[in-house]
Design a protein around this motif. Structure first.
Motif, PDB file in Angstrom:
ATOM      1  N   ILE A 489       0.832  -1.198   0.000  1.00  0.00           N
ATOM      2  CA  ILE A 489       0.000   0.000   0.000  1.00  0.00           C
ATOM      3  C   ILE A 489       0.872   1.254   0.000  1.00  0.00           C
ATOM      4  O   ILE A 489       0.585   2.236  -0.691  1.00  0.00           O
ATOM      5  CB  ILE A 489      -0.947  -0.012   1.216  1.00  0.00           C
ATOM      6  N   ALA A 493       0.742   4.190  -2.777  1.00  0.00           N
ATOM      7  CA  ALA A 493       0.419   5.560  -2.380  1.00  0.00           C
ATOM      8  C   ALA A 493       1.511   6.534  -2.799  1.00  0.00           C
ATOM      9  O   ALA A 493       1.231   7.668  -3.200  1.00  0.00           O
ATOM     10  CB  ALA A 493       0.193   5.621  -0.872  1.00  0.00           C
ATOM     11  N   LEU A 502      -9.730   2.824  -5.983  1.00  0.00           N
ATOM     12  CA  LEU A 502      -8.946   1.724  -5.418  1.00  0.00           C
ATOM     13  C   LEU A 502      -9.894   0.766  -4.709  1.00  0.00           C
ATOM     14  O   LEU A 502     -10.636   1.158  -3.810  1.00  0.00           O
ATOM     15  CB  LEU A 502      -7.905   2.274  -4.439  1.00  0.00           C
ATOM     16  N   CYS A 516      -1.804   2.053   7.260  1.00  0.00           N
ATOM     17  CA  CYS A 516      -1.852   1.960   5.792  1.00  0.00           C
ATOM     18  C   CYS A 516      -3.012   2.760   5.206  1.00  0.00           C
ATOM     19  O   CYS A 516      -2.848   3.423   4.164  1.00  0.00           O
ATOM     20  CB  CYS A 516      -1.900   0.504   5.352  1.00  0.00           C
ATOM     21  N   PHE A 517      -4.172   2.724   5.846  1.00  0.00           N
ATOM     22  CA  PHE A 517      -5.321   3.446   5.306  1.00  0.00           C
ATOM     23  C   PHE A 517      -5.173   4.955   5.484  1.00  0.00           C
ATOM     24  O   PHE A 517      -5.561   5.734   4.605  1.00  0.00           O
ATOM     25  CB  PHE A 517      -6.616   2.948   5.956  1.00  0.00           C
ATOM     26  N   LYS A 519      -2.351   6.500   5.468  1.00  0.00           N
ATOM     27  CA  LYS A 519      -1.359   6.911   4.467  1.00  0.00           C
ATOM     28  C   LYS A 519      -2.014   7.041   3.095  1.00  0.00           C
ATOM     29  O   LYS A 519      -1.704   7.978   2.334  1.00  0.00           O
ATOM     30  CB  LYS A 519      -0.226   5.896   4.414  1.00  0.00           C
ATOM     31  N   LEU A 520      -2.911   6.122   2.760  1.00  0.00           N
ATOM     32  CA  LEU A 520      -3.642   6.237   1.500  1.00  0.00           C
ATOM     33  C   LEU A 520      -4.379   7.566   1.418  1.00  0.00           C
ATOM     34  O   LEU A 520      -4.337   8.259   0.397  1.00  0.00           O
ATOM     35  CB  LEU A 520      -4.649   5.093   1.363  1.00  0.00           C
ATOM     36  N   LYS A 523      -1.924  10.523   0.928  1.00  0.00           N
ATOM     37  CA  LYS A 523      -1.131  10.531  -0.308  1.00  0.00           C
ATOM     38  C   LYS A 523      -1.987  10.590  -1.575  1.00  0.00           C
ATOM     39  O   LYS A 523      -1.483  10.932  -2.643  1.00  0.00           O
ATOM     40  CB  LYS A 523      -0.271   9.268  -0.366  1.00  0.00           C
ATOM     41  N   LEU A 524      -3.277  10.222  -1.465  1.00  0.00           N
ATOM     42  CA  LEU A 524      -4.122  10.120  -2.658  1.00  0.00           C
ATOM     43  C   LEU A 524      -5.334  11.046  -2.525  1.00  0.00           C
ATOM     44  O   LEU A 524      -6.467  10.591  -2.334  1.00  0.00           O
ATOM     45  CB  LEU A 524      -4.580   8.668  -2.868  1.00  0.00           C
ATOM     46  N   LEU A 530     -13.330   4.287  -3.021  1.00  0.00           N
ATOM     47  CA  LEU A 530     -12.483   3.465  -2.165  1.00  0.00           C
ATOM     48  C   LEU A 530     -13.337   2.372  -1.542  1.00  0.00           C
ATOM     49  O   LEU A 530     -14.302   2.653  -0.832  1.00  0.00           O
ATOM     50  CB  LEU A 530     -11.832   4.319  -1.070  1.00  0.00           C
TER      51      LEU A 530
END
Length: 613
Positions: A489, A493, A502, A516-517, A519-520, A523-524, A530
């Motif tokens: 991930i 990202a 995604l 991880c989520f 960060k998504l 970054k996005l 989603l």
């Protein structure tokens, strides 16, 4: 004196007449069928023995939950209603998949009576002449739009050359207001051959949530039923609204209505041939492929227009899948030298299209291809993909969805298609080595589907290659990928900042505690869709990160989490003004009272909450 223009107009009037009288004819047919005497032999009642083929399912390839294989055997759920894992569920519902960044443009010239989006084929133990087909629908019924029977046995070693598919029943999609279970038992057509292979075709576009099917029951007799002698027969061809049958009978109809003598007596084409060439082409562009094939037989002028390759720039043969074989491809080959979009999805199975015929067609017609749809093309083998790679150098879109019989080595040839922008490999046996090669050489990819690709051993490595090579990636489907972690991930990202869609649904190795989520979300910022379906670890902090960073969000699925509260959802709905779909099914903190409150405060958002009884 008849002119070409009058013939053309007559075809139009005949179409209108067929449409106008179809309801009356169907009613007459039902009256006839209700007066049939009971057959002298005993009616057999059979549940499906085996699921042979299907386009998609919600479940995993390695389990039974929500898979098409649940359609085999006796009911598991019926007559109960609700969301149960023991049923068969297709991958999509509604029109949401048409409203996200990965949506594809539709083909033109699709016949108005072709509504099918998915199918499933079922084998039964004993061939019978069908007297009834019952579909047990346990949740959000109404998706079945066509039922067909095949003349070939699924268990025969030597398939007959003249395999026939006969439509037993078909209708346009209709809205069913209740999500409750029902037994769907349409009035079916009598056919003149026994069958133990039944196909359901479905359209879920009008449904509010996923449809769930529990079982299919085939009623039939071993001996062909005979109508009573005092019954007036109606030709079933007049009732059957299948467009593809007109590829066979269109010319016969023209011969009956306009004799060769009458055509010879016509000295001119009236004023029709005085029209500009481009205008005639525009008029004919509204006809379907069978209409063009029929009309081309009427005169030299229309033959020239109907065979003009410019009429076949976008060609979809999917609606006529039951009629497409080697002969049909050979017939169309000379007309398709300029084809740019070609849809052969669902065609060619059970030996209808040979590898040699497909290869000849592509060698003649493949040089200009930009888009090639081959979903559920089980005739494909490694040679076919090699031919595609060699002859379709301009190809930008390739769909191999549910081509699950393609051997793993075949996919390495896709790496030669350097111009690919869209690649759909859902439910295929692509392996990691081939996938890494594809990503390395196809750096123009914008849309990639690897949903349910169970042969890929390490999704983190694949995701790292995406981040390094696919800088233009906009949509990515990793539905049910079995082993991606926070490392994969992070690579996505960081390396794919343009991602707008995604799907990480049912990815069990992702844990919110790793960040991880979050960060998504950071970054996005362009994310519009989603799916974090069935990830139990999604929590309030993840939702708040989405609210703070992804204000363009339109679709969010967090089905199954126990750690999201109503307060965080309110923040999300207040920040994401364009949000239209929010699935909170089986979210234990979001009960029906909360859903009603959110619906009242945010009426433009469709909040989904499934149930069981």
């Amino acid at each position: 004196m008849l002119t070409v223009l009058s013939m053309f107009y007559y075809i139009y009037l005949r179409r209108r007449a067929r449409t106008a009288t179809r309801g009356e004819l169907m009613n007459n047919r039902r009256a006839i069928e209700s007066s049939r005497p009971l057959p002298i032999n005993v009616e057999l009642v059979q549940y499906a023995k085996e699921v042979l083929d299907f386009t998609s399912h919600y479940g995993s390839e390695n389990s039974m939950s929500y898979t098409m294989w649940n359609l085999a055997g006796v009911p598991n759920v019926y007559p109960s209603s609700g969301d149960f894992t023991q049923t068969a569920v297709f991958r999509t519902y509604g029109t949401w998949w048409e409203l996200c960044p990965s949506a594809r443009l539709p083909f033109t010239r699709t016949p108005p009576n072709f509504h099918s989006q998915d199918y499933v084929e079922l084998a039964f133990e004993e061939p019978v002449y069908p007297t009834a087909v019952h579909v047990l629908e346990t949740y959000h019924p109404g998706s079945v739009v066509k039922i067909l029977a095949c003349s070939a046995s699924p268990y025969s070693q030597n398939l007959p050359a003249d395999i026939r598919w006969e439509v037993l029943w078909s209708e346009a999609p209709t809205k069913v207001n209740s999500p409750q279970a029902r037994q769907f038992s349409p009035c079916i057509k009598q056919i003149n051959f026994p069958t133990n292979l039944i196909r359901l075709e479905l359209n879920s576009s009008l449904l509010d949530y996923y449809t769930e099917l529990d079982a299919v029951v085939l009623h039939g007799v071993r001996e062909r039923p005979v109508l009573s002698l005092n019954t007036t027969m109606i030709a079933m061809d007049d009732v059957d609204d299948d467009e593809d049958e007109e590829m066979d009978d269109g010319l016969d109809f023209l011969h009956k209505q306009f004799s060769a003598t009458a055509l010879r007596e016509s000295a001119t084409n009236g004023y029709f041939d005085k029209l500009p060439y481009e205008l005639i082409q525009l008029i004919l562009s509204h006809l379907t492929v069978p209409d063009l094939c029929s009309l081309s037989q009427t005169c030299k002028l229309l033959y020239q227009h109907c065979c003009d390759p410019l009429q076949y720039i976008h060609l979809s043969l999917q609606p006529y899948w039951a009629k497409i074989n080697d002969t049909a491809l050979e017939y169309l080959q000379r007309r398709c030298v300029l084809v740019q979009w070609l849809n052969l999805s669902w065609t060619g199975n059970r030996g209808a299209i040979s590898v040699s015929a497909f290869s000849r067609f592509l060698k003649v017609c493949g040089s200009e291809l930009l888009r090639l749809e081959l979903s559920c093309g089980h005739f494909l083998n490694e040679t076919c993909l090699d031919i595609i790679a060699e002859t379709c150098q301009n190809l930008q879109e390739l769909n191999l969805s549910s081509c699950d019989k393609l051997p793993p080595p075949a996919f390495i040839h896709i790496a030669k298609l350097y111009n690919l922008k869209r690649l759909i490999l859902y439910r295929t046996k692509v392996e990691q080595t081939a996938m890494l090669s594809i990503l390395n050489f196809c750096s123009e990819l914008q849309h990639l589907s690897l949903g349910s690709c169970v042969m890929i051993e390490d999704y983190d490595t694949v995701a790292s290659m995406m981040g390094a090579k696919c800088k233009k990636l906009r949509t990515l489907d990793l539905w049910r990928c079995k082993n991606i972690t926070e490392n994969g991930i992070a690579a996505l990202a960081s390396g794919c900042p343009l991602l707008e869609e995604l799907d990480l649904g049912w990815c069990p190795t992702l844990q919110s505690s790793t960040g991880c989520f979050a960060k998504l979300a950071r970054k996005l910022p362009n994310l519009q869709k989603l799916f974090l379906t069935a990830n139990r670890s999604v929590c309030d902090s993840d939702i708040e990160e989405l609210a703070a960073n992804c204000t363009n969000l339109r679709q969010l699925d967090i089905l199954g989490t126990r750690m999201v509260s109503p307060a965080s959802l309110r923040k999300l709905l207040e920040s994401c003004k364009d949000l239209s779909l929010l699935d909170v099914s089986f979210c234990s903190q979001i009960d029906n009272r909360v859903v009603l409150e959110l619906n009242a405060n945010f009426p433009n958002v469709f909040i989904k909450k499934s149930f069981t009884q």
